[in-house]
Design a protein around this motif. Structure first.
Motif, PDB file in Angstrom:
ATOM      1  N   LEU A 156     -30.559 -19.720  46.354  1.00  0.00           N
ATOM      2  CA  LEU A 156     -30.943 -18.597  45.498  1.00  0.00           C
ATOM      3  C   LEU A 156     -31.619 -17.466  46.281  1.00  0.00           C
ATOM      4  O   LEU A 156     -31.229 -16.302  46.151  1.00  0.00           O
ATOM      5  CB  LEU A 156     -31.822 -19.089  44.355  1.00  0.00           C
ATOM      6  N   ARG A 157     -32.610 -17.784  47.080  1.00  0.00           N
ATOM      7  CA  ARG A 157     -33.268 -16.726  47.862  1.00  0.00           C
ATOM      8  C   ARG A 157     -32.325 -16.169  48.930  1.00  0.00           C
ATOM      9  O   ARG A 157     -32.346 -14.975  49.217  1.00  0.00           O
ATOM     10  CB  ARG A 157     -34.569 -17.247  48.475  1.00  0.00           C
ATOM     11  N   PHE A 158     -31.498 -17.008  49.502  1.00  0.00           N
ATOM     12  CA  PHE A 158     -30.490 -16.559  50.463  1.00  0.00           C
ATOM     13  C   PHE A 158     -29.596 -15.492  49.837  1.00  0.00           C
ATOM     14  O   PHE A 158     -29.182 -14.538  50.502  1.00  0.00           O
ATOM     15  CB  PHE A 158     -29.649 -17.759  50.922  1.00  0.00           C
ATOM     16  N   CYS A 159     -29.293 -15.652  48.547  1.00  0.00           N
ATOM     17  CA  CYS A 159     -28.439 -14.689  47.830  1.00  0.00           C
ATOM     18  C   CYS A 159     -29.227 -13.485  47.318  1.00  0.00           C
ATOM     19  O   CYS A 159     -28.658 -12.625  46.634  1.00  0.00           O
ATOM     20  CB  CYS A 159     -27.724 -15.375  46.665  1.00  0.00           C
ATOM     21  N   GLY A 160     -30.519 -13.408  47.641  1.00  0.00           N
ATOM     22  CA  GLY A 160     -31.305 -12.228  47.310  1.00  0.00           C
ATOM     23  C   GLY A 160     -32.215 -12.362  46.114  1.00  0.00           C
ATOM     24  O   GLY A 160     -32.937 -11.428  45.771  1.00  0.00           O
ATOM     25  N   ILE A 161     -32.214 -13.515  45.446  1.00  0.00           N
ATOM     26  CA  ILE A 161     -33.081 -13.702  44.285  1.00  0.00           C
ATOM     27  C   ILE A 161     -34.413 -14.251  44.787  1.00  0.00           C
ATOM     28  O   ILE A 161     -34.542 -15.423  45.110  1.00  0.00           O
ATOM     29  CB  ILE A 161     -32.454 -14.674  43.258  1.00  0.00           C
ATOM     30  N   ASN A 162     -35.412 -13.393  44.857  1.00  0.00           N
ATOM     31  CA  ASN A 162     -36.691 -13.801  45.446  1.00  0.00           C
ATOM     32  C   ASN A 162     -37.624 -14.481  44.457  1.00  0.00           C
ATOM     33  O   ASN A 162     -38.464 -15.279  44.844  1.00  0.00           O
ATOM     34  CB  ASN A 162     -37.385 -12.597  46.078  1.00  0.00           C
ATOM     35  N   ASP A 163     -37.498 -14.160  43.179  1.00  0.00           N
ATOM     36  CA  ASP A 163     -38.361 -14.740  42.151  1.00  0.00           C
ATOM     37  C   ASP A 163     -37.703 -16.017  41.632  1.00  0.00           C
ATOM     38  O   ASP A 163     -36.873 -15.982  40.729  1.00  0.00           O
ATOM     39  CB  ASP A 163     -38.558 -13.724  41.020  1.00  0.00           C
ATOM     40  N   VAL A 164     -38.054 -17.158  42.248  1.00  0.00           N
ATOM     41  CA  VAL A 164     -37.431 -18.438  41.917  1.00  0.00           C
ATOM     42  C   VAL A 164     -38.511 -19.431  41.496  1.00  0.00           C
ATOM     43  O   VAL A 164     -39.507 -19.609  42.199  1.00  0.00           O
ATOM     44  CB  VAL A 164     -36.645 -19.012  43.122  1.00  0.00           C
ATOM     45  N   GLN A 165     -38.288 -20.068  40.354  1.00  0.00           N
ATOM     46  CA  GLN A 165     -39.170 -21.125  39.870  1.00  0.00           C
ATOM     47  C   GLN A 165     -38.339 -22.404  39.753  1.00  0.00           C
ATOM     48  O   GLN A 165     -37.163 -22.343  39.388  1.00  0.00           O
ATOM     49  CB  GLN A 165     -39.752 -20.741  38.515  1.00  0.00           C
ATOM     50  N   HIS A 166     -38.954 -23.554  40.022  1.00  0.00           N
ATOM     51  CA  HIS A 166     -38.224 -24.819  40.000  1.00  0.00           C
ATOM     52  C   HIS A 166     -39.098 -25.878  39.322  1.00  0.00           C
ATOM     53  O   HIS A 166     -40.232 -26.111  39.740  1.00  0.00           O
ATOM     54  CB  HIS A 166     -37.907 -25.256  41.433  1.00  0.00           C
ATOM     55  N   VAL A 167     -38.556 -26.506  38.283  1.00  0.00           N
ATOM     56  CA  VAL A 167     -39.285 -27.522  37.533  1.00  0.00           C
ATOM     57  C   VAL A 167     -38.451 -28.801  37.508  1.00  0.00           C
ATOM     58  O   VAL A 167     -37.252 -28.752  37.204  1.00  0.00           O
ATOM     59  CB  VAL A 167     -39.572 -27.046  36.087  1.00  0.00           C
ATOM     60  N   ILE A 168     -39.096 -29.926  37.817  1.00  0.00           N
ATOM     61  CA  ILE A 168     -38.404 -31.218  37.785  1.00  0.00           C
ATOM     62  C   ILE A 168     -39.127 -32.131  36.794  1.00  0.00           C
ATOM     63  O   ILE A 168     -40.343 -32.328  36.897  1.00  0.00           O
ATOM     64  CB  ILE A 168     -38.374 -31.882  39.177  1.00  0.00           C
ATOM     65  N   PHE A 169     -38.378 -32.666  35.847  1.00  0.00           N
ATOM     66  CA  PHE A 169     -38.892 -33.653  34.910  1.00  0.00           C
ATOM     67  C   PHE A 169     -38.511 -35.039  35.444  1.00  0.00           C
ATOM     68  O   PHE A 169     -37.335 -35.407  35.432  1.00  0.00           O
ATOM     69  CB  PHE A 169     -38.325 -33.431  33.509  1.00  0.00           C
TER      70      PHE A 169
END
Length: 194
Positions: A156-169
């Motif tokens: 995601l950041r490689f493709c230019g999306i800097n605002d990334v959130q990740h949640v694991i249940f």
């Protein structure tokens, strides 16, 4: 905000589907618009074929890929919802990433600087995962960090999306009802605050 959700689980009765439903409730409450691409339901072809590869080298893509790229381009936010299988996404989602987030669309080579740069700069992303294992075990083995490194940073950041959130249940297979309800409420809140 216009949100594109890419969903990858084959069972419509799964806990992943319940998470999808809770998340979209939250989006609706926040007055966001959204579209869900259910990769299994549409029988998305995840295989990058020789023909696809040749087209990519010519700066072209197949019609099915173009339609998905247009949806990505129109979205202000991208959400991936999937289970963790062997420390990664289901193959159908990996194939979607291979085919849709392709060179020339999601990233390009800046020949002047000799660097690869992301093209999806005006978007934010959220990854929601379920895992069968315990959180402590995943952290101890490093699988949580590995998955986040791959999906958040190297994709995601490689493709230019800097605002990334990740949640694991975690531990969804053995979780009690109270834990599952808490996970679903968390998913709803993620939709409300996205």
């Amino acid at each position: 905000m216009k949100v594109l959700i890419v969903y990858a689980h084959p069972n419509p009765q799964s806990f992943n589907h319940a998470i999808l439903e809770s998340f979209t409730k939250g989006l609706t409450e926040a007055k966001h618009t959204y579209e869900v691409i259910d990769l299994y339901a549409i029988k998305f072809n995840p295989c990058l074929s020789v023909e696809d590869f040749v087209k990519l080298m010519e700066g072209k893509v197949s019609d099915d890929v173009k339609a998905h790229q247009e949806k990505v381009s129109q979205a202000q936010g991208i959400v991936l919802i999937h289970p963790i299988w062997w420390v990664g996404p289901p193959a159908i989602l990996k194939g979607w990433i291979d085919r849709v987030l392709s060179m020339g669309f999601a990233y390009y080579l800046d020949e002047k600087e000799g660097k690869v740069k992301g093209s999806l700069k005006n978007q934010k992303a959220l990854v929601i995962n379920t895992a069968g294992g315990m959180e402590a075990d995943a952290k101890l083995m490093g699988s949580t960090d590995a998955l986040k490194k791959i999906e958040d940073d190297l994709m995601l950041r490689f493709c230019g999306i800097n605002d990334v959130q990740h949640v694991i249940f975690h531990n969804v297979v053995l979780a009690d009802d109270a834990t599952r309800k808490a996970y679903l409420e968390n998913a709803r809140n993620l939709g409300k605050t996205f």
